[in-house]
Motif scaffolding. Structure first.
Motif, short mmCIF file in Angstrom:
data_model
loop_
_atom_site.label_atom_id
_atom_site.label_comp_id
_atom_site.label_asym_id
_atom_site.label_seq_id
_atom_site.Cartn_x
_atom_site.Cartn_y
_atom_site.Cartn_z
N UNK A 41 0.83 -1.21 0.00
CA UNK A 41 0.00 0.00 0.00
C UNK A 41 0.86 1.26 0.00
N UNK A 42 1.95 1.23 0.76
CA UNK A 42 2.87 2.38 0.76
C UNK A 42 3.49 2.58 -0.61
N UNK A 43 3.83 1.47 -1.28
CA UNK A 43 4.39 1.55 -2.63
C UNK A 43 3.39 2.18 -3.60
N UNK A 44 2.14 1.76 -3.51
CA UNK A 44 1.10 2.34 -4.37
C UNK A 44 0.92 3.83 -4.09
N UNK A 45 1.02 4.22 -2.80
CA UNK A 45 0.85 5.63 -2.45
C UNK A 45 2.00 6.49 -2.98
N UNK A 46 3.19 5.90 -3.09
CA UNK A 46 4.36 6.65 -3.55
C UNK A 46 4.48 6.70 -5.06
N UNK A 47 3.81 5.80 -5.77
CA UNK A 47 3.97 5.72 -7.23
C UNK A 47 3.72 7.05 -7.94
N UNK A 48 2.71 7.86 -7.56
CA UNK A 48 2.48 9.11 -8.29
C UNK A 48 3.63 10.11 -8.19
N UNK A 49 4.41 10.07 -7.10
CA UNK A 49 5.48 11.06 -6.93
C UNK A 49 6.86 10.45 -7.15
N UNK A 50 6.94 9.12 -7.28
CA UNK A 50 8.24 8.46 -7.39
C UNK A 50 8.79 8.58 -8.80
N UNK A 51 10.12 8.52 -8.90
CA UNK A 51 10.77 8.58 -10.20
C UNK A 51 10.50 7.33 -11.02
N UNK A 52 10.31 6.21 -10.36
CA UNK A 52 10.02 4.94 -11.03
C UNK A 52 9.45 3.97 -10.02
N UNK A 53 9.00 2.82 -10.50
CA UNK A 53 8.50 1.79 -9.60
C UNK A 53 9.61 1.30 -8.68
N UNK A 54 10.83 1.20 -9.23
CA UNK A 54 11.97 0.77 -8.42
C UNK A 54 12.30 1.79 -7.35
N UNK A 55 12.22 3.06 -7.69
CA UNK A 55 12.49 4.12 -6.71
C UNK A 55 11.48 4.07 -5.57
N UNK A 56 10.22 3.88 -5.90
CA UNK A 56 9.19 3.79 -4.87
C UNK A 56 9.42 2.59 -3.96
N UNK A 57 9.83 1.46 -4.53
CA UNK A 57 10.08 0.27 -3.73
C UNK A 57 11.26 0.47 -2.78
N UNK A 58 12.34 1.09 -3.27
CA UNK A 58 13.51 1.33 -2.42
C UNK A 58 13.14 2.29 -1.29
N UNK A 59 12.31 3.29 -1.60
CA UNK A 59 11.87 4.22 -0.57
C UNK A 59 11.05 3.52 0.50
N UNK A 60 10.20 2.58 0.09
CA UNK A 60 9.39 1.83 1.07
C UNK A 60 10.28 0.94 1.93
N UNK A 61 11.31 0.35 1.34
CA UNK A 61 12.24 -0.46 2.12
C UNK A 61 12.88 0.39 3.22
N UNK A 62 13.27 1.63 2.86
CA UNK A 62 13.80 2.53 3.88
C UNK A 62 12.78 2.85 4.95
#
Length: 208
Positions: free
Chosen positions: A49-70
């Motif tokens: 859910x956090x990954x989905x929430x970040x997708x609109x502002x993230x540079x890419x799907x990978x960027x959003x996933x790394x941000x969620x890991x953090x």
């Protein structure tokens, strides 16, 4: 990886599950398998859910996933930070003899610390999600391998602990039966042996 991928990278659910598995592996026998599984699924769902929430502002799907890991690391790391902060402030000895820890003088101080930690975690998550370095080729594969190794090691530890527990149960039952026979023969006295698993610091004992 496609920047508009509809699925998160493989390392995201693995890193989301790892802290829960690590805690379960470090405390064998303290939680049932179904409980651990439920918490793992909840952690993975929250990360998705956090990954989905970040997708609109993230540079890419990978960027959003790394941000969620953090973000997951910050969430599960707060307890360690809070314990360190409590010990650090107490070691400064800025209070009096009864209250050497200044955090005890401020009402709800630890609540405000938790709020500040959450704000920092969210800010760093947004910053990482929008950064370009998270889009490096091969980074997703390296993180997936690292996450898989960590989960595999922890799963092996949990499985080993379960196997040792299963092997020890027949021996424990035999010892309990022998002890019961001895108690019956000796009159059946009740003996309670109390072992303290943890206790407070000396200053806390002195105060309370």
């Amino acid at each position: 990886m496609n920047a508009y991928s509809k699925l998160p990278p493989a390392f995201l659910p693995l890193f989301a599950a790892y802290p829960v598995l690590f805690i379960a592996g470090a405390n064998p026998g303290q939680a049932q398998f179904t409980t651990v599984l439920a918490v793992v699924l909840a952690a993975v769902a929250a990360a998705a859910l956090a990954w989905l929430a970040l997708r609109p502002i993230a540079a890419s799907a990978q960027s959003a996933a790394i941000a969620v890991v953090g973000l997951v690391a910050m969430f599960f790391g707060y307890g360690y930070f809070a314990n360190w902060l409590d010990a650090f402030v107490g070691s400064l000895l800025l209070g009096d003899f009864e209250t050497p820890n200044l955090l005890d003088l401020v009402p709800q101080s630890r609540f405000y610390v938790a709020i500040a930690w959450g704000v920092v975690a969210l800010a760093l998550t947004a910053l990482v999600a929008r950064s370009n370095w998270t889009q490096k080729p091969g980074l997703s594969q390296a993180l997936s391998i690292a996450a898989a190794v960590l989960v595999a090691i922890t799963a092996f530890q949990i499985g080993s602990a379960q196997l040792r527990s299963a092997r020890a149960q027949p021996m424990q039952a035999e010892r309990e039966g022998t002890a019961s026979d001895v108690e019956d023969a000796a009159g059946g006295h009740d003996v309670y042996f109390i072992v303290l698993g943890g206790y407070a610091r000396q200053d806390v004992l002195d105060k309370y």
